[in-house]
Motif scaffolding. Structure first.
Motif, PDB file in Angstrom:
ATOM      1  N   PHE A 193      -4.074   1.860  -8.985  1.00 14.68           N
ATOM      2  CA  PHE A 193      -4.636   2.426  -7.791  1.00 14.68           C
ATOM      3  C   PHE A 193      -4.140   1.609  -6.648  1.00 14.68           C
ATOM      4  CE2 PHE A 193      -7.610   4.334 -10.547  1.00 14.68           C
ATOM      5  CZ  PHE A 193      -7.898   5.608  -9.975  1.00 14.68           C
ATOM      6  N   LEU A 194      -3.404   0.567  -6.573  1.00 11.20           N
ATOM      7  CA  LEU A 194      -3.065  -0.426  -5.790  1.00 11.20           C
ATOM      8  C   LEU A 194      -2.129   0.407  -4.661  1.00 11.20           C
ATOM      9  CD1 LEU A 194      -2.122  -3.910  -7.050  1.00 11.20           C
ATOM     10  CD2 LEU A 194      -3.135  -3.213  -4.727  1.00 11.20           C
TER      11      LEU A 194
ATOM     12  N   GLY B 171     -11.899  -2.713 -11.516  1.00 14.97           N
ATOM     13  CA  GLY B 171     -10.489  -3.001 -11.368  1.00 14.97           C
ATOM     14  C   GLY B 171     -10.155  -1.951  -9.864  1.00 14.97           C
ATOM     15  N   ILE B 172     -10.563  -0.802  -9.999  1.00 15.94           N
ATOM     16  CA  ILE B 172     -10.191   0.225  -9.149  1.00 15.94           C
ATOM     17  C   ILE B 172     -10.672  -0.330  -7.652  1.00 15.94           C
ATOM     18  CG2 ILE B 172     -10.904   2.581  -8.072  1.00 15.94           C
ATOM     19  CD1 ILE B 172     -11.103   3.448 -10.823  1.00 15.94           C
ATOM     20  N   GLY B 173     -11.886  -0.923  -7.532  1.00 12.15           N
ATOM     21  CA  GLY B 173     -12.410  -1.601  -6.292  1.00 12.15           C
ATOM     22  C   GLY B 173     -11.351  -2.839  -5.962  1.00 12.15           C
ATOM     23  N   ALA B 174     -11.186  -3.560  -6.997  1.00  9.84           N
ATOM     24  CA  ALA B 174     -10.021  -4.672  -6.672  1.00  9.84           C
ATOM     25  C   ALA B 174      -8.858  -4.152  -6.291  1.00  9.84           C
ATOM     26  CB  ALA B 174     -10.094  -5.423  -8.162  1.00  9.84           C
ATOM     27  N   GLY B 175      -8.564  -3.163  -6.607  1.00  8.72           N
ATOM     28  CA  GLY B 175      -7.109  -2.753  -6.270  1.00  8.72           C
ATOM     29  C   GLY B 175      -7.170  -2.399  -4.765  1.00  8.72           C
ATOM     30  N   MET B 176      -8.342  -1.657  -4.307  1.00 13.69           N
ATOM     31  CA  MET B 176      -8.483  -1.220  -2.984  1.00 13.69           C
ATOM     32  C   MET B 176      -8.628  -2.538  -1.875  1.00 13.69           C
ATOM     33  SD  MET B 176     -11.532   1.661  -3.797  1.00 13.69           S
ATOM     34  CE  MET B 176     -11.575   2.188  -1.852  1.00 13.69           C
ATOM     35  N   VAL B 177      -9.185  -3.661  -2.695  1.00 12.93           N
ATOM     36  CA  VAL B 177      -9.199  -4.921  -1.747  1.00 12.93           C
ATOM     37  C   VAL B 177      -8.004  -5.680  -1.729  1.00 12.93           C
ATOM     38  CG1 VAL B 177     -10.088  -7.238  -1.844  1.00 12.93           C
ATOM     39  CG2 VAL B 177     -11.677  -5.253  -2.304  1.00 12.93           C
ATOM     40  N   PHE B 178      -7.238  -5.551  -2.853  1.00 14.56           N
ATOM     41  CA  PHE B 178      -5.945  -6.227  -2.937  1.00 14.56           C
ATOM     42  C   PHE B 178      -4.952  -5.366  -2.086  1.00 14.56           C
ATOM     43  CE2 PHE B 178      -6.952  -7.400  -7.592  1.00 14.56           C
ATOM     44  CZ  PHE B 178      -7.543  -8.577  -7.323  1.00 14.56           C
ATOM     45  N   ALA B 179      -5.087  -4.159  -1.885  1.00 13.88           N
ATOM     46  CA  ALA B 179      -4.111  -3.354  -1.174  1.00 13.88           C
ATOM     47  C   ALA B 179      -4.068  -3.425   0.498  1.00 13.88           C
ATOM     48  CB  ALA B 179      -4.238  -2.033  -1.359  1.00 13.88           C
ATOM     49  N   THR B 180      -5.344  -4.178   0.910  1.00 10.54           N
ATOM     50  CA  THR B 180      -5.414  -4.083   2.213  1.00 10.54           C
ATOM     51  C   THR B 180      -5.847  -5.608   2.865  1.00 10.54           C
ATOM     52  OG1 THR B 180      -8.043  -3.878   1.749  1.00 10.54           O
ATOM     53  CG2 THR B 180      -6.536  -2.023   2.304  1.00 10.54           C
ATOM     54  N   SER B 181      -6.110  -6.370   2.007  1.00  9.47           N
ATOM     55  CA  SER B 181      -6.574  -7.773   2.371  1.00  9.47           C
ATOM     56  C   SER B 181      -5.291  -8.660   3.225  1.00  9.47           C
ATOM     57  CB  SER B 181      -7.199  -8.864   1.523  1.00  9.47           C
ATOM     58  OG  SER B 181      -6.033  -8.867   0.380  1.00  9.47           O
TER      59      SER B 181
ATOM     60  N   GLY C  43       3.474 -26.151  -9.017  1.00  5.98           N
ATOM     61  CA  GLY C  43       4.378 -25.099  -8.798  1.00  5.98           C
ATOM     62  C   GLY C  43       4.013 -23.901  -8.367  1.00  5.98           C
ATOM     63  N   PHE C  44       2.611 -23.158  -8.797  1.00  4.59           N
ATOM     64  CA  PHE C  44       2.282 -22.092  -8.434  1.00  4.59           C
ATOM     65  C   PHE C  44       1.709 -21.999  -6.667  1.00  4.59           C
ATOM     66  CE2 PHE C  44      -0.208 -17.948  -8.340  1.00  4.59           C
ATOM     67  CZ  PHE C  44       0.776 -17.067  -8.704  1.00  4.59           C
ATOM     68  N   GLY C  45       1.075 -23.219  -6.519  1.00  4.67           N
ATOM     69  CA  GLY C  45       0.737 -23.535  -5.352  1.00  4.67           C
ATOM     70  C   GLY C  45       1.910 -23.646  -4.190  1.00  4.67           C
ATOM     71  N   ILE C  46       3.096 -24.089  -4.531  1.00  4.65           N
ATOM     72  CA  ILE C  46       4.066 -24.045  -3.329  1.00  4.65           C
ATOM     73  C   ILE C  46       4.869 -22.680  -3.513  1.00  4.65           C
ATOM     74  CG2 ILE C  46       6.417 -25.069  -3.228  1.00  4.65           C
ATOM     75  CD1 ILE C  46       5.512 -27.883  -4.631  1.00  4.65           C
ATOM     76  N   PHE C  47       4.660 -21.975  -4.580  1.00  5.49           N
ATOM     77  CA  PHE C  47       5.377 -20.692  -4.460  1.00  5.49           C
ATOM     78  C   PHE C  47       4.623 -19.684  -3.824  1.00  5.49           C
ATOM     79  CE2 PHE C  47       5.731 -16.456  -6.533  1.00  5.49           C
ATOM     80  CZ  PHE C  47       6.983 -15.909  -6.241  1.00  5.49           C
ATOM     81  N   SER C  48       3.486 -19.261  -3.833  1.00  3.33           N
ATOM     82  CA  SER C  48       2.814 -18.020  -3.619  1.00  3.33           C
ATOM     83  C   SER C  48       2.711 -17.565  -2.217  1.00  3.33           C
ATOM     84  CB  SER C  48       1.554 -18.152  -4.115  1.00  3.33           C
ATOM     85  OG  SER C  48       0.756 -16.842  -4.082  1.00  3.33           O
ATOM     86  N   SER C  49       2.423 -18.570  -1.295  1.00  6.01           N
ATOM     87  CA  SER C  49       2.144 -18.124   0.045  1.00  6.01           C
ATOM     88  C   SER C  49       3.523 -18.142   0.755  1.00  6.01           C
ATOM     89  CB  SER C  49       1.444 -19.243   0.847  1.00  6.01           C
ATOM     90  OG  SER C  49       1.650 -20.490   0.410  1.00  6.01           O
ATOM     91  N   PRO C  50       4.644 -18.763   0.483  1.00  4.50           N
ATOM     92  CA  PRO C  50       5.854 -18.522   1.160  1.00  4.50           C
ATOM     93  C   PRO C  50       6.658 -17.171   0.649  1.00  4.50           C
ATOM     94  CG  PRO C  50       5.760 -20.849   0.482  1.00  4.50           C
ATOM     95  CD  PRO C  50       4.656 -20.089  -0.233  1.00  4.50           C
ATOM     96  N   ASN C  51       6.395 -16.973  -0.562  1.00  2.37           N
ATOM     97  CA  ASN C  51       6.905 -15.779  -1.077  1.00  2.37           C
ATOM     98  C   ASN C  51       6.283 -14.673  -0.273  1.00  2.37           C
ATOM     99  OD1 ASN C  51       9.032 -14.970  -3.320  1.00  2.37           O
ATOM    100  ND2 ASN C  51       6.877 -13.525  -3.802  1.00  2.37           N
ATOM    101  N   THR C  52       4.986 -14.584  -0.292  1.00  2.00           N
ATOM    102  CA  THR C  52       4.111 -13.475   0.247  1.00  2.00           C
ATOM    103  C   THR C  52       4.478 -13.403   1.751  1.00  2.00           C
ATOM    104  OG1 THR C  52       2.380 -13.751  -1.116  1.00  2.00           O
ATOM    105  CG2 THR C  52       1.934 -12.594   0.859  1.00  2.00           C
TER     106      THR C  52
ATOM    107  N   ALA D 274       3.415  -2.557   2.101  1.00  3.18           N
ATOM    108  CA  ALA D 274       4.134  -3.866   1.626  1.00  3.18           C
ATOM    109  C   ALA D 274       3.050  -4.946   1.039  1.00  3.18           C
ATOM    110  CB  ALA D 274       4.677  -4.686   2.898  1.00  3.18           C
ATOM    111  N   SER D 275       1.706  -4.742   1.453  1.00  2.00           N
ATOM    112  CA  SER D 275       0.559  -5.314   0.889  1.00  2.00           C
ATOM    113  C   SER D 275       0.175  -4.932  -0.363  1.00  2.00           C
ATOM    114  CB  SER D 275      -0.560  -5.275   2.123  1.00  2.00           C
ATOM    115  OG  SER D 275      -1.714  -5.991   1.147  1.00  2.00           O
ATOM    116  N   SER D 276       0.271  -3.642  -0.555  1.00  2.73           N
ATOM    117  CA  SER D 276      -0.005  -3.254  -2.130  1.00  2.73           C
ATOM    118  C   SER D 276       1.056  -3.513  -2.917  1.00  2.73           C
ATOM    119  CB  SER D 276      -0.086  -1.604  -1.808  1.00  2.73           C
ATOM    120  OG  SER D 276       1.185  -1.127  -1.505  1.00  2.73           O
ATOM    121  N   MET D 277       2.438  -3.481  -2.234  1.00  2.00           N
ATOM    122  CA  MET D 277       3.394  -4.180  -3.304  1.00  2.00           C
ATOM    123  C   MET D 277       3.102  -5.454  -3.657  1.00  2.00           C
ATOM    124  SD  MET D 277       5.480  -1.897  -4.058  1.00  2.00           S
ATOM    125  CE  MET D 277       6.884  -2.775  -4.901  1.00  2.00           C
TER     126      MET D 277
END
Length: 451
Positions: A44-45, A92-102, A347-356, A371-374
């Motif tokens: 649903f994302l 999970g459906i509800g989480a998909g809606m949140v992830f797609a927009t935040s 490692g993950f702390g350094i990677f995530s926000s720059p990549n997003t 793009a947010s949903s991707m």
């Protein structure tokens, strides 16, 4: 919700052994309690990302938060594994809606010069939820049972709805004149379910057939998206946009490499090292704490330094941590496990926000929802691949049996193999991250209430 959803996910990892004992669930069925949530989010994302661009990102975010909250309450009230699986799908459906927009909302509000900092803070909230999840989850599971992990989401969800309604003014709509491709979304959902379910059922023959069906459905979806006026997925985002393509691939590789770490180590610490849920949570908290500390710093750096440099450095640390985990055994000390988690967290702390930041900065603002949903889709697809690989290894080494002392050796072999595969995936992700080129922000923020 950036805090609530990871809090629940990490808390559930601690509660899985108790759920398995209460319902007599096998190792593979326990994995499905995590996988069903992730699969629903993946389906649903993308559709909800497009709906957010059409009807409003805040509107979809509120609806998703409400659905997630109700589903959390239902999860705590069920009395069978089958009903728990169903309520996890709804969650999970509800989480998909949140992830797609935040992420789209944050990107719409702040200018490119501050985007990395804001995304870093948002990711830090995610890691904070992940940090306290294992510890508080362990405390709650021991004191009030596994249901308490789900019930904790109810006040958090209600508070999020209240704050969004009263404090977040305006609405952000990127493509108000577009129509929604329902048929294409259905084909996309079939493709995701078939691919992920098939992958989880390998090496059985039915798994191969499901993967083939999923590939056919995916091909039909892509062809359809290229022919209609208002597609769910804008294929033009992938044409000549190397930053968008390779940043998403790097995210996919990173999540596929790391998403099952907490699940596997939770089982390892409780079964092999005989720790209580609370003690296991104290150990697991090391990784997300480091992630929470370094994510805002990495986000600010990505506003000044090329994202590929910062993100690739983070992935290199992640690969080192995963390689260290391939040495786990019955005699491995807790100190060694904690060091591995600290390296992974860095490692993950350094990677995530720059990549997003690189992904969101590579598209026009009318595509922020997609793009947010991707971004979210790469996360849940990576999680599905990670958990799917774990399920395959459990099926090969353990079968349908519960994890008992007689199967500890096989469990350890499957766990070490999973970490070795993850290290290779992370190395491939580093290559994609380095090859993406320079990232350029295309547009500034969208004014509140823009239509």
């Amino acid at each position: 919700m950036s805090f609530a959803t990871p809090f629940m996910i990490s808390g559930i990892n601690i509660a899985l052994p108790m759920i398995g004992a209460e319902f007599g669930a096998s190792a593979i069925l326990l994995t499905w309690l995590s996988t069903s949530y992730t699969l629903a989010s993946a389906v649903f994302l993308l559709p909800f990302g497009k709906l957010a661009d059409i009807y409003g990102r805040k509107r979809i975010f509120l609806a998703g938060t409400g659905l997630y909250t109700v589903a959390s309450l239902l999860c705590a009230l069920v009395h069978s594994t089958e009903m728990l699986l169903i309520t996890r799908v709804i969650q999970g459906i509800g989480a998909g809606m949140v992830f797609a927009t935040s992420t789209a909302i944050l990107t719409s509000v702040y200018p490119p010069s501050e985007r990395g900092k804001v995304l870093g803070i948002n990711v830090a909230a995610v890691y904070l939820g992940t940090s306290v999840g294992p510890f508080l989850g362990g405390v709650m599971v021991e004191a009030w049972g596994w249901q308490s992990v789900f019930l904790a989401n109810v006040p958090l969800g209600l508070a999020t709805v209240a704050l969004t309604v009263t404090r977040v003014q305006g609405e952000w709509v990127g493509s108000p004149g577009d129509t929604f491709d329902l048929a294409g979304s259905a084909v996309y959902g079939v493709a995701v379910v078939a691919l992920m379910t098939g992958f989880s059922q390998l090496p059985a023959v039915r798994g191969a057939w499901l993967i083939l069906a999923g590939l056919v459905a995916a091909a039909v979806f892509v062809v359809r998206q290229g022919r209609i006026a208002h597609p769910v997925l804008e294929l033009r985002l992938f044409r000549g946009n190397r930053v968008f393509i390779l940043s998403n691939l790097a995210a996919l590789a990173n999540y596929a490499a790391t998403s099952s770490v907490a699940f596997l180590l939770s089982l390892y610490l409780q079964y092999i090292k005989a720790l209580t849920p609370r003690e296991a949570g104290v150990v697991l908290i090391a990784q997300p704490i480091v992630q929470c500390l370094f994510s805002p710093l990495a986000g600010r750096l990505s506003d000044r330094i090329e994202a590929r440099v910062v993100a690739s450095t983070g992935m290199a640390f992640t690969a080192i941590g995963l390689t260290m985990l391939t040495l786990l055994g019955e005699g491995t000390s807790q100190a060694y496990v904690i060091v591995c988690l600290l390296v992974l967290g860095l490692g993950f702390g350094i990677f995530s926000s720059p990549n997003t930041n690189a992904i969101m900065g590579s598209v026009e603002r009318r595509y922020y929802g997609v793009a947010s949903s991707m971004v979210g889709t790469m996360r849940v697809f990576g999680q599905m691949l990670s958990m799917g690989t774990t399920m395959i290894l459990f099926a090969l080494y353990i079968g349908q049996a519960q994890i008992t002392p007689a199967y500890y050796d096989r469990f350890l072999v499957s766990t070490r193999t999973a970490f070795a595969i993850a290290a290779v995936l992370c190395a491939l992700g580093i290559l994609a991250s380095l090859a993406r080129g320079r990232a350029h922000a295309l547009e500034g923020p969208t004014p509140a209430g823009a239509r």
